[in-house]
Design a protein around this motif. Structure first.
Motif, short mmCIF file in Angstrom:
data_model
loop_
_atom_site.label_atom_id
_atom_site.label_comp_id
_atom_site.label_asym_id
_atom_site.label_seq_id
_atom_site.Cartn_x
_atom_site.Cartn_y
_atom_site.Cartn_z
N HIS A 121 0.83 -1.22 0.00
CA HIS A 121 0.00 0.00 0.00
C HIS A 121 0.86 1.26 0.00
N GLY A 122 1.94 1.24 0.79
CA GLY A 122 2.76 2.44 0.96
C GLY A 122 3.60 2.80 -0.25
N LEU A 123 4.17 1.81 -0.92
CA LEU A 123 5.04 2.12 -2.06
C LEU A 123 4.28 2.72 -3.24
N PRO A 124 3.09 2.23 -3.59
CA PRO A 124 2.34 2.90 -4.66
C PRO A 124 1.96 4.35 -4.30
N LEU A 125 1.64 4.58 -3.03
CA LEU A 125 1.36 5.96 -2.60
C LEU A 125 2.60 6.84 -2.80
N ALA A 126 3.75 6.31 -2.44
CA ALA A 126 4.99 7.06 -2.62
C ALA A 126 5.27 7.29 -4.11
N GLY A 134 11.86 2.28 -7.87
CA GLY A 134 12.37 3.55 -8.38
C GLY A 134 12.21 4.71 -7.42
N LEU A 135 12.09 4.42 -6.15
CA LEU A 135 11.85 5.47 -5.15
C LEU A 135 13.12 5.79 -4.37
N GLU A 136 13.25 7.04 -3.99
CA GLU A 136 14.33 7.47 -3.12
C GLU A 136 14.02 7.00 -1.71
N THR A 137 15.05 6.56 -0.98
CA THR A 137 14.83 6.03 0.35
C THR A 137 15.77 6.62 1.38
N VAL A 138 15.31 6.60 2.61
CA VAL A 138 16.09 6.97 3.78
C VAL A 138 15.78 5.91 4.82
N GLY A 139 16.80 5.35 5.45
CA GLY A 139 16.56 4.33 6.47
C GLY A 139 17.32 4.62 7.73
N GLU A 140 16.72 4.22 8.85
CA GLU A 140 17.36 4.49 10.13
C GLU A 140 16.90 3.47 11.17
N VAL A 141 17.83 3.14 12.07
CA VAL A 141 17.53 2.33 13.25
C VAL A 141 17.73 3.25 14.45
N ARG A 142 16.72 3.33 15.30
CA ARG A 142 16.80 4.15 16.51
C ARG A 142 16.45 3.31 17.73
N ALA A 201 7.36 10.57 -3.81
CA ALA A 201 7.79 10.84 -2.44
C ALA A 201 9.01 10.01 -2.07
N THR A 202 9.75 10.50 -1.12
CA THR A 202 10.84 9.75 -0.52
C THR A 202 10.24 8.81 0.52
N VAL A 203 10.70 7.56 0.51
CA VAL A 203 10.24 6.57 1.49
C VAL A 203 11.24 6.53 2.63
N HIS A 204 10.75 6.79 3.83
CA HIS A 204 11.57 6.69 5.03
C HIS A 204 11.22 5.39 5.72
N SER A 205 12.23 4.63 6.07
CA SER A 205 12.05 3.37 6.79
C SER A 205 12.69 3.51 8.16
N LEU A 206 11.96 3.10 9.19
CA LEU A 206 12.46 3.25 10.55
C LEU A 206 12.18 1.97 11.34
N TYR A 207 13.22 1.49 12.01
CA TYR A 207 13.09 0.37 12.93
C TYR A 207 13.47 0.89 14.30
N GLU A 264 14.14 -0.60 2.12
CA GLU A 264 14.89 0.23 1.18
C GLU A 264 15.06 -0.47 -0.17
N GLU A 265 15.35 -1.76 -0.13
CA GLU A 265 15.51 -2.52 -1.38
C GLU A 265 14.22 -2.55 -2.18
N ARG A 266 13.11 -2.78 -1.50
CA ARG A 266 11.81 -2.84 -2.20
C ARG A 266 11.43 -1.47 -2.76
N ALA A 267 11.71 -0.43 -2.00
CA ALA A 267 11.41 0.92 -2.47
C ALA A 267 12.31 1.30 -3.64
N ALA A 268 13.58 0.97 -3.55
CA ALA A 268 14.52 1.27 -4.64
C ALA A 268 14.13 0.51 -5.90
N ALA A 269 13.67 -0.72 -5.75
CA ALA A 269 13.23 -1.51 -6.90
C ALA A 269 12.03 -0.87 -7.58
#
Length: 147
Positions: A21-26, A78-86, A31-37, A71-76
């Motif tokens: 659902h999220g990747l088609p919206l992006a 064609g989306l820009e990604t940002v990932g972070e572990v906090r 949009a840039t997809v931000h991934s956070l764990y 990030e891999e799925r978003a990049a596949a």
């Protein structure tokens, strides 16, 4: 409309459905997809020193893998990604990240809880995010969840 979309991940089986659902919206919004764990600090704090350090390293590794997967799925796609572990309390940390990063939309999965689980728990991460977010939240219910 949405320039930055946050898709928090816990590495669970709800993530692929959330991404569906999220990747088609992006993509529709370029949009840039931000991934956070979030490594749950309550879990690591409850362990003794030696076990806690091992557990923390293990959760950090799990988090890096979960973020890399998004990030891999978003990049596949064609989306820009940002990932972070906090580290922190998941819902609070997700909301803090959303504010800090200027997130326009949060897309979060939920596994669903039985009525008994709802009574005995303090509430889910997704419920807390929905209740406290300053931006729209798109909740994806896992198709296999029981209610």
């Amino acid at each position: 409309m949405y320039d930055d979309i946050l898709i928090p991940t816990d590495g669970s089986d709800t993530v692929p459905e959330t991404l569906a659902h999220g990747l088609p919206l992006a993509a529709d919004n370029d949009a840039t997809v931000h991934s956070l764990y979030v490594v749950d600090s309550r879990v690591t704090a409850a362990a003794d020193d030696e076990t806690g350090a091992d557990l923390e390293r293990s959760l950090e590794d799990e988090g890096r893998d979960a973020v890399a997967d998004v990030e891999e799925r978003a990049a596949a796609a064609g989306l820009e990604t940002v990932g972070e572990v906090r580290h922190g309390t998941p819902a609070k940390t997700i909301l803090e990240y959303a504010d800090e990063a200027g997130i326009d939309l949060i897309v979060i999965g939920t596994r669903g809880k039985s009525p008994r689980e709802k009574v005995t728990s303090l509430g889910s991460v997704s419920e807390r995010v929905v209740d406290n977010a300053s931006v729209p939240v798109f909740v994806v219910r896992n198709a296999g969840a029981d209610e």
